[in-house]
Structures are given as structure tokens and as C-alpha cells.
Design a protein around this motif. Structure first.
Motif, PDB file in Angstrom:
ATOM      1  N   VAL A 192       0.855  -1.189   0.000  1.00  0.00           N
ATOM      2  CA  VAL A 192       0.000   0.000   0.000  1.00  0.00           C
ATOM      3  C   VAL A 192       0.890   1.237   0.000  1.00  0.00           C
ATOM      4  O   VAL A 192       1.809   1.361   0.803  1.00  0.00           O
ATOM      5  CB  VAL A 192      -0.916   0.000   1.241  1.00  0.00           C
ATOM      6  CG1 VAL A 192      -1.755   1.278   1.280  1.00  0.00           C
ATOM      7  CG2 VAL A 192      -1.818  -1.228   1.236  1.00  0.00           C
ATOM      8  N   ILE A 196      -0.358   0.026  -4.416  1.00  0.00           N
ATOM      9  CA  ILE A 196      -1.768   0.309  -4.186  1.00  0.00           C
ATOM     10  C   ILE A 196      -1.912   1.748  -3.697  1.00  0.00           C
ATOM     11  O   ILE A 196      -1.321   2.119  -2.680  1.00  0.00           O
ATOM     12  CB  ILE A 196      -2.360  -0.652  -3.128  1.00  0.00           C
ATOM     13  CG1 ILE A 196      -2.093  -2.108  -3.516  1.00  0.00           C
ATOM     14  CG2 ILE A 196      -3.854  -0.404  -2.954  1.00  0.00           C
ATOM     15  CD1 ILE A 196      -2.481  -3.106  -2.444  1.00  0.00           C
ATOM     16  N   VAL A 202      -6.364   8.614  -3.445  1.00  0.00           N
ATOM     17  CA  VAL A 202      -7.533   8.401  -4.293  1.00  0.00           C
ATOM     18  C   VAL A 202      -8.524   9.546  -4.111  1.00  0.00           C
ATOM     19  O   VAL A 202      -9.111  10.051  -5.083  1.00  0.00           O
ATOM     20  CB  VAL A 202      -8.197   7.048  -3.972  1.00  0.00           C
ATOM     21  CG1 VAL A 202      -9.539   6.922  -4.685  1.00  0.00           C
ATOM     22  CG2 VAL A 202      -7.279   5.897  -4.376  1.00  0.00           C
ATOM     23  N   PHE A 363      -6.473  -0.848  -5.831  1.00  0.00           N
ATOM     24  CA  PHE A 363      -7.130  -0.055  -4.796  1.00  0.00           C
ATOM     25  C   PHE A 363      -8.543  -0.568  -4.539  1.00  0.00           C
ATOM     26  O   PHE A 363      -8.977  -0.686  -3.382  1.00  0.00           O
ATOM     27  CB  PHE A 363      -7.200   1.430  -5.182  1.00  0.00           C
ATOM     28  CG  PHE A 363      -8.062   2.225  -4.235  1.00  0.00           C
ATOM     29  CD1 PHE A 363      -7.576   2.612  -3.002  1.00  0.00           C
ATOM     30  CD2 PHE A 363      -9.381   2.526  -4.569  1.00  0.00           C
ATOM     31  CE1 PHE A 363      -8.387   3.301  -2.100  1.00  0.00           C
ATOM     32  CE2 PHE A 363     -10.200   3.204  -3.679  1.00  0.00           C
ATOM     33  CZ  PHE A 363      -9.694   3.601  -2.443  1.00  0.00           C
ATOM     34  N   TRP A 367     -10.140  -1.734  -1.092  1.00  0.00           N
ATOM     35  CA  TRP A 367     -11.345  -1.080  -0.581  1.00  0.00           C
ATOM     36  C   TRP A 367     -12.406  -2.130  -0.234  1.00  0.00           C
ATOM     37  O   TRP A 367     -13.107  -2.016   0.781  1.00  0.00           O
ATOM     38  CB  TRP A 367     -11.868  -0.097  -1.629  1.00  0.00           C
ATOM     39  CG  TRP A 367     -13.029   0.737  -1.193  1.00  0.00           C
ATOM     40  CD1 TRP A 367     -13.101   1.533  -0.092  1.00  0.00           C
ATOM     41  CD2 TRP A 367     -14.287   0.869  -1.873  1.00  0.00           C
ATOM     42  NE1 TRP A 367     -14.334   2.168  -0.033  1.00  0.00           N
ATOM     43  CE2 TRP A 367     -15.076   1.782  -1.126  1.00  0.00           C
ATOM     44  CE3 TRP A 367     -14.810   0.323  -3.045  1.00  0.00           C
ATOM     45  CZ2 TRP A 367     -16.367   2.140  -1.507  1.00  0.00           C
ATOM     46  CZ3 TRP A 367     -16.089   0.694  -3.427  1.00  0.00           C
ATOM     47  CH2 TRP A 367     -16.859   1.580  -2.656  1.00  0.00           C
TER      48      TRP A 367
END
Length: 422
Positions: A192, A196, A202, A363, A367
Motif C-alpha cells: 500500500v 496500491i 484516491v 485499490f 477497498w
């Protein structure tokens, strides 16, 4: 099968000698193979004896070179109806990686040591692509080339041109136990913030989305569709009433429309309100579908009715999505990294942090996995697999398993303890 010494005198009067292996192959044909050293003749005789007994021996004279086998392999791939992108990848592996080193070798010469040496060459060779800097092949590329060589040998084996597939034999031995675990560890996990995008990144990107690329990138973020699936999406597959996007086709690298990647790739993905409302607005502003007029050759143009067409109503190119959509929005949102270059005034040149559209798919997966209290959906692994269209739960867990909550948080333990003991 016999090994005998042959002696003769050449035109210059010099005494010469060699060792000849005289044997009958599996088809009953008598074969002769000559060696300079008795040791080599004995080794060949021993291996040939076993191969003839097992029915896998192919004599050198009955085999072909890797170059000739490659032509047969590609022709077979086309005849089998493999995707155009797959055949193109095979052609690239053969032309740019295999033939330069193995093209003139007989298939029968490709034993495990020869294939291992070829793999080492792929790893150590420095390439100088036209107009680009020197570089070595990536581990991923080496794996793909070796896989293609194994496929080539498998095809040749079916044609009776080689007895054994040295790549498959070597791979089977290499991937046992410790070596398998080592390869998996070297591949590494998705990180991450590296592979990611982070939630705040985002959020910043969504805040900068506008125009043509807003609906496309929003769908990529909040549905996890692959780039090929986005480029091939039709309006009839967007169900506004049930708030679901149905994945039923995709566009390949040549912009040809076809079936999805696998049977499990055909799926329905729910749309959150932001995507739903954005698509409703986009449908009014979307460039109209191709008119059906004839092309330059007089052939009728097929009506595509795509959700994200180019200006002519045809398939949008992947490069345009990346270079005009994904990268600029990251720069505008400050989701950047230092390129290592500077402007004339000495200011560092910042470039997009995430280079590929697949980062948005990563992503979406994270999520789906994250707990609700952390801003995610908290879905179980099987649901994540279904939404991503993975062929198996193993693929989902191998890729994203480390992102699932491990259940070791103190809050959960305390609540469980109180529920048990009162």
C-alpha cells in the motif's frame, strides 16, 4: 545397441579415430551417432537406451532446429484460434529473446543444462533497445520467455520432433519445496502506497477528475474493472435500474472486441451512487456511437455503442487513457514522485506516482477488503474474488491475502472476552 571404435586415414595420411553408437530407435530404424570421445559415446548410449525403452527417443536426423520448430509452433497457435494478443506475445518472445541464442540448435540438444544456461544468459544479458537506455530483462520477462520456450517444446513433442521437454522437466524439479517458497518470497507482496494507492491519494485524485476522463477513472476506482473491460464496455451492459455493470466483453491491445479473459471474468459489479450518477450524466454527453458508414476500404463500420469510445465512436486506446487521463490527474492531485530530472530553473520534475491503470484495480480490491470502520466494505474473500473476476480464490488470496484483517486486534479480543465471561 553397441559402442565401437572407428579408425581411418584421411587424405593427408593422418590417422583418425572416433566412437560410433550403433542402435535401433523406437520405430525400428537403425541409427548411427559419432563422438570424438568414448566417454561421450557411452553417456549417449546409456541415455538413448532408456529413452528408446520409454518410447521418447528422437534421433537428431528426425528432429529440427528451434527456428523451424518455432514456425510450426506459431502456425499451430494461430490455427488453434488463440487470441491475437497471445500469438503476438509468442512472436515477440521468439524473435527478440529465443532465436538469437537457440535458433540454430537442434531440439534434441536442448537438455536441462542447455536450458539452464539459456536462462542464465537471459538474466545476465544487457539489452540496448533502439532509442532507450541499456537495461536487463526483468524476472517477470524471463519467466514469460521460459514459459514460451516450454510451450514451443511441448508442441514439438506432440509432433514427434523431440522426446523430452527440458523446460518442463527442469521447472518441475526447481519448484519443489525450498525453491518454490524462495520464488514466492522474491516476488513480494503488493505494498500500500507503492503498488496500491492510499485512500487520501484516491480522494485527492477524485477531487481533480473532470471532463472525458472523470467517468472512466471513477469506474476504474470504484468497480475494479480491468483496462480491457473498460475499453470494451457497452451501454447495454450498464443496468441503471439494478445499479450493476455487467462485464460481457473486452477490447484487446489491437482494439478487437472479444469475450472476457475467462469464464469467471463475466460478472456483475455493483455501482456506488457516485458512479451511477456520473454515468447517467456521461450518457448524455458521451460521443455518439459509430455511424455504420464504410471505412477507407469500403467495408461497413460495425456499430459498437461503447461507454468510453474515442472521438470516432471506436475503441479508445490504452495509451490515451494512461497518458491523457491517469497520469495528468495524479499530477494535478499531487500524487507524484520525483523523476530525477529538473527544469531549467532547477525545480524537480514531478511525475505520476502510479504508472498503470491496474493500480486502481488494486485499490478497489483493498477497498473491498478493508473493514467498514476503516472506510472499506469488509467483504469476505469469496465476494472479493467474484467482484474482481478472478479464476480462483487461490489467485485472490495469493494477490491480496495479506490485506485481509487477521483478527488479532485488541478491541475484538476484549469484546469476545466480555461476551464469554460477562
Amino acid at each position: 545397441m553397441s559402442v565401437r571404435k572407428r579408425e581411418w586415414t584421411n587424405a593427408k595420411g593422418e590417422a583418425k579415430e572416433a566412437w560410433v553408437v550403433d542402435y535401433v530407435d523406437g520405430s525400428g530404424t537403425r541409427r548411427l551417432k559419432t563422438f570424438k570421445r568414448k566417454k561421450d559415446a557411452d553417456n549417449f548410449a546409456a541415455s538413448a537406451h532408456v529413452e528408446v525403452r520409454e518410447g521418447v527417443h528422437v534421433a537428431d536426423s528426425a528432429s529440427v532446429t528451434v527456428r523451424e520448430a518455432g514456425k510450426l509452433w506459431l502456425a499451430g497457435a494461430r490455427a488453434a484460434g488463440l487470441e491475437r494478443t497471445t500469438v503476438a506475445q509468442y512472436e515477440q518472445h521468439l524473435k527478440f529473446h529465443i532465436l538469437d541464442h537457440l535458433g540454430d540448435k537442434k531440439l534434441t540438444a536442448l537438455n536441462a543444462p542447455a536450458v539452464s544456461a539459456f536462462r542464465d544468459t537471459l538474466r545476465d544479458e544487457v539489452l540496448v533497445p533502439k532509442g532507450r537506455r541499456k537495461a536487463k530483462r526483468s524476472p517477470a520477462m524471463i519467466r514469460k520467455v521460459m514459459s514460451s520456450l516450454g510451450s514451443l517444446l511441448a508442441d514439438a513433442q506432440e509432433r514427434g520432433l523431440v522426446g523430452r521437454n527440458a523446460v518442463r522437466d527442469m521447472r518441475g524439479a526447481r519448484k519443489q519445496g525450498k525453491d518454490r517458497r524462495l520464488e514466492k518470497r522474491q516476488k513480494g507482496k503488493l505494498v500500500v502506497g507503492v503498488d496500491i494507492p492510499l485512500p487520501h491519494e484516491v480522494k485527492a485524485m477524485v477531487g481533480k477528475l473532470d471532463g472525458t476522463w472523470r467517468p472512466l477513472l471513477l469506474i476504474a476506482i470504484f468497480t475494479g474493472l480491468r483496462a480491457s473491460e473498460l475499453r470494451g464496455l457497452k451501454w447495454e451492459d450498464v443496468d441503471f435500474e439494478k445499479r450493476v455493470i455487467h462485464v460481457r466483453q473486452r477490447a484487446d491491445r489491437f482494439n478487437d472486441i472479444g469475450r472476457p479473459k475467462s469464464a469467471t471474468s463475466e460478472r456483475g459489479v455493483p455501482m456506488p451512487p457516485l458512479v451511477l450518477n456520473t454515468l447517467r450524466e456521461w450518457k448524455l454527453a458521451c460521443p455518439k456511437k459509430a455511424t455504420g458508414k464504410a471505412d477507407a476500404h469500403g467495408n461497413p463500420v460495425k456499430v459498437l455503442d461503447l461507454v468510453f469510445p474515442n472521438g470516432n465512436g471506436n475503441v479508445e486506446s490504452h495509451a490515451n487513457i494512461i497518458n491523457r487521463g491517469l497520469h495528468p490527474v495524479q499530477v494535478a492531485a499531487g500524487v507524484t514522485v520525483d523523476s530525477g530530472q529538473v527544469e531549467e530553473d532547477g525545480t524537480p520534475v514531478m511525475v505520476a506516482k502510479y504508472t498503470g491503470l491496474h493500480s486502481l484495480r488494486h485499490f478497489y480490491a483493498s477497498w473491498c477488503i478493508n473493514r467498514r470502520e476503516d472506510g472499506g466494505l469488509g467483504l469476505p474473500p469469496k465476494s472479493v474474488q467474484d467482484r474482481l473476476g478472478h479464476s480462483s480464490i487461490v489467485m485472490t488470496m495469493d494477490t491480496y491475502g495479506h490485506l485481509f484483517p487477521n483478527g488479532n486486534d485488541d478491541t475484538g479480543l476484549a469484546e469476545a472476552e466480555m461476551a464469554l465471561l460477562g
